[in-house]
Motif scaffolding. Structure first.
Motif, PDB file in Angstrom:
ATOM      1  N   ARG A  88       0.863  -1.191   0.000  1.00  0.00           N
ATOM      2  CA  ARG A  88       0.000   0.000   0.000  1.00  0.00           C
ATOM      3  C   ARG A  88       0.899   1.240   0.000  1.00  0.00           C
ATOM      4  N   HIS A 116       2.323  -2.506   5.648  1.00  0.00           N
ATOM      5  CA  HIS A 116       1.836  -2.574   4.262  1.00  0.00           C
ATOM      6  C   HIS A 116       2.660  -1.651   3.357  1.00  0.00           C
ATOM      7  N   ASP A 123      -3.478  -8.350   4.205  1.00  0.00           N
ATOM      8  CA  ASP A 123      -4.811  -8.476   4.780  1.00  0.00           C
ATOM      9  C   ASP A 123      -5.480  -9.604   4.010  1.00  0.00           C
ATOM     10  N   GLU A 180      -7.262  -6.577  14.435  1.00  0.00           N
ATOM     11  CA  GLU A 180      -7.704  -6.920  13.075  1.00  0.00           C
ATOM     12  C   GLU A 180      -7.407  -8.389  12.783  1.00  0.00           C
ATOM     13  N   HIS A 183      -5.265  -9.062   9.477  1.00  0.00           N
ATOM     14  CA  HIS A 183      -3.951  -8.457   9.218  1.00  0.00           C
ATOM     15  C   HIS A 183      -2.809  -9.359   9.701  1.00  0.00           C
TER      16      HIS A 183
HETATM   17 ZN    ZN Z   1      -3.432  -4.749   7.239  1.00  0.00          ZN
END
Ligand code: ZN
Length: 202
Positions: A88, A116, A123, A180, A183
């Motif tokens: 990302r 990321h 994810d 999360e 993740h």
């Molecule tokens: Zn993540």
């Protein structure tokens, strides 16, 4: 902390290292069957906008190798990995932080950034080999108690599904974050630079 360490830390906070996405590999170039649901290439994400111009999962080569091995492990148990997000760009991290400036759920791009951003976190969820849905207790990017991995207030089936995912990823060098369930950060990520190149879409 010594003075030069403070200076280096401050420098890295305000000027994260910028490498190139050419160091990253596309997981689709390897012979392994992942399912794709790259949410940031669609408006179906917590920002509500298309953030990526294409659905592509780029990772550091070492991380991609570990993920391929993890997918093989899951295949032998009757599952495949479905990918939600991989590399990302830091600018996308900034847009996320603008929307949700809560470090519990979004890594601060003006601090260390997200793993990321290094191409070293994924994810994911699991689907069956036929691509059927596996219940994990919340949707991806649901920012609430239902997403926490230390929340055991779920059916035995959901807890078992999360356990299969967690154990498989931990066996292959990935660590969890508490808030999360989807993740996973590659643990040995400290040598990878933070990147901000956009995804190389045609
Ligand atoms: Zn993540």
């Amino acid at each position: 902390m010594k003075t030069f360490q403070i200076i280096i830390t401050a420098f890295l906070m305000y000027f994260p290292l910028h490498g190139t996405t050419q160091e990253l590999v596309d997981i689709a170039d390897f012979p392994s069957q992942f399912e794709y649901e790259m949410r940031y290439a669609t408006p179906d994400n917590f920002i509500g906008e298309v953030m990526y111009d294409c659905s592509v999962c780029l990772l550091q080569p070492e991380v991609a190798k570990a993920l391929l091995e993890a997918n093989q492990y899951f295949c032998e148990k009757g599952y495949r990995i479905k990918l939600y997000d991989c590399y990302r760009p830091l600018d996308v991290q900034k847009k996320m932080w603008d929307k949700v400036p809560r470090p519990t759920y979004v890594a601060n791009p003006y601090g260390k950034g997200s793993i990321h951003n290094k191409g070293a976190a994924v994810d994911i969820t699991l689907v069956t080999l036929e691509g059927c849905y596996i219940e994990m207790g919340s949707d991806y990017d649901h920012f609430g108690r239902e997403s926490h991995i230390d929340n055991y207030n779920f059916s035995a089936e959901i807890l078992a599904n999360r356990k299969i995912l967690r154990e498989g990823m931990q066996k292959h060098g990935f660590g969890t974050v508490r808030t999360e369930w989807w993740h996973y950060s590659y643990r040995k990520n400290w040598s990878f630079p933070t990147l901000n190149e956009p995804l190389p879409c045609q």
